[in-house]
Design a protein around this motif. Structure first.
Motif, PDB file in Angstrom:
ATOM      1  N   UNK A  95     -21.019  19.250 -24.535  1.00  0.00           N
ATOM      2  CA  UNK A  95     -22.372  19.791 -24.410  1.00  0.00           C
ATOM      3  C   UNK A  95     -23.411  18.668 -24.498  1.00  0.00           C
ATOM      4  N   UNK A  96     -23.120  17.647 -25.303  1.00  0.00           N
ATOM      5  CA  UNK A  96     -24.083  16.572 -25.513  1.00  0.00           C
ATOM      6  C   UNK A  96     -23.676  15.258 -24.856  1.00  0.00           C
ATOM      7  N   UNK A  97     -22.451  15.177 -24.350  1.00  0.00           N
ATOM      8  CA  UNK A  97     -21.991  13.934 -23.732  1.00  0.00           C
ATOM      9  C   UNK A  97     -21.587  12.884 -24.753  1.00  0.00           C
ATOM     10  N   UNK A 102     -18.008  13.864 -20.179  1.00  0.00           N
ATOM     11  CA  UNK A 102     -18.898  14.394 -19.142  1.00  0.00           C
ATOM     12  C   UNK A 102     -19.487  15.738 -19.589  1.00  0.00           C
ATOM     13  N   UNK A 103     -20.787  15.871 -19.418  1.00  0.00           N
ATOM     14  CA  UNK A 103     -21.455  17.110 -19.833  1.00  0.00           C
ATOM     15  C   UNK A 103     -21.069  18.262 -18.922  1.00  0.00           C
ATOM     16  N   UNK A 104     -21.094  19.448 -19.484  1.00  0.00           N
ATOM     17  CA  UNK A 104     -20.815  20.657 -18.719  1.00  0.00           C
ATOM     18  C   UNK A 104     -21.857  20.805 -17.621  1.00  0.00           C
ATOM     19  N   UNK A 105     -21.408  20.928 -16.367  1.00  0.00           N
ATOM     20  CA  UNK A 105     -22.306  21.126 -15.242  1.00  0.00           C
ATOM     21  C   UNK A 105     -22.851  19.844 -14.624  1.00  0.00           C
ATOM     22  N   UNK A 107     -22.395  17.298 -12.274  1.00  0.00           N
ATOM     23  CA  UNK A 107     -21.517  17.037 -11.132  1.00  0.00           C
ATOM     24  C   UNK A 107     -21.229  15.554 -10.948  1.00  0.00           C
ATOM     25  N   UNK A 108     -22.211  14.702 -11.193  1.00  0.00           N
ATOM     26  CA  UNK A 108     -22.011  13.256 -11.011  1.00  0.00           C
ATOM     27  C   UNK A 108     -20.989  12.716 -12.001  1.00  0.00           C
ATOM     28  N   UNK A 109     -21.052  13.177 -13.236  1.00  0.00           N
ATOM     29  CA  UNK A 109     -20.115  12.694 -14.265  1.00  0.00           C
ATOM     30  C   UNK A 109     -18.704  13.222 -14.027  1.00  0.00           C
ATOM     31  N   UNK A 110     -18.581  14.400 -13.440  1.00  0.00           N
ATOM     32  CA  UNK A 110     -17.275  15.021 -13.213  1.00  0.00           C
ATOM     33  C   UNK A 110     -16.659  14.612 -11.875  1.00  0.00           C
ATOM     34  N   UNK A 111     -17.435  14.024 -10.977  1.00  0.00           N
ATOM     35  CA  UNK A 111     -16.977  13.753  -9.609  1.00  0.00           C
ATOM     36  C   UNK A 111     -15.662  12.978  -9.579  1.00  0.00           C
ATOM     37  N   UNK A 153     -14.770  24.113 -16.969  1.00  0.00           N
ATOM     38  CA  UNK A 153     -15.720  22.993 -17.007  1.00  0.00           C
ATOM     39  C   UNK A 153     -15.791  22.278 -15.651  1.00  0.00           C
ATOM     40  N   UNK A 154     -14.636  22.059 -15.027  1.00  0.00           N
ATOM     41  CA  UNK A 154     -14.624  21.371 -13.732  1.00  0.00           C
ATOM     42  C   UNK A 154     -15.314  22.220 -12.661  1.00  0.00           C
TER      43      UNK A 154
END
Length: 185
Positions: A95-97, A102-105, A107-111, A153-154
């Motif tokens: 939630x806070x990184x 990677x924060x929830x939602x 997209x750049x961090x999860x890519x 999350x993904x």
């Protein structure tokens, strides 16, 4: 000359002698009076002296009963949803990184993580990677529950992973068997 040793007394004046004699009588008398007052005083209630039924029940109840619920070993397993697992185990960091999570939602961090694929992402979530502990630090979680949270999350970050299906065979295996009907010929 005499070889006798002359010892000096601590009491040198008559006033000191009177104080020493009075203290010698008063100190024991004061101690005796205080001891009599203590012994004859009303009964004082100490810890564990309350013998009411509720107090006894509270004292003898097992400590393990506080906030502990027993799980039926043979009961069908009920899996938590991805959202429940996220709130319980994942939100603390995601939630806070925290620590690069990677924060929830985001997209750049999860890519890059999503590009690794479903299997790799779930494997890292179950086994842990870098600063993330295995199963988010909750070893009691089932692998399916971790997979559900990982997919949730993904998918919030733009992935299109299919939600893993829970095994319906497990539910059928743990359900009581129907009584057999006699075969009519």
């Amino acid at each position: 000359m005499s070889d006798a040793h002359h010892e000096e007394s601590a009491i040198k004046t008559p006033k000191q002698l009177i104080v020493a004699v009075v203290a010698g009588f008063l100190v024991p008398i004061v101690c005796i009076v205080l001891l009599v007052i203590f012994v004859t005083n009303d009964k004082q209630v100490g810890a564990g002296s309350d013998n009411s039924a509720a107090a006894i029940e509270n004292r003898i109840k097992p400590v393990a009963d506080d906030g502990f619920t027993l799980k039926e070993e043979n009961a069908p397993q009920v899996l938590k949803t991805g959202e429940e697992v996220y709130k319980m185990a994942c939100a603390m960091c995601h939630a806070a990184g925290v620590a690069g999570a990677p924060k929830l939602g985001d997209a750049a961090a999860w890519k890059d993580r999503i590009a690794q694929g479903y299997d790799t992402l779930v494997k890292h979530a179950i086994e842990g990677i870098r600063m993330m502990p295995a199963k988010g630090g909750h070893p009691e979680l089932d692998d399916k529950e971790v997979a559900l949270a990982t997919v949730m999350m993904a998918n919030n970050a733009g992935a299109k992973f299919a939600v893993p299906a829970t095994k319906p065979a497990d539910a059928a295996a743990t359900a009581p068997a129907a009584p057999e009907q006699p075969v009519k010929q």
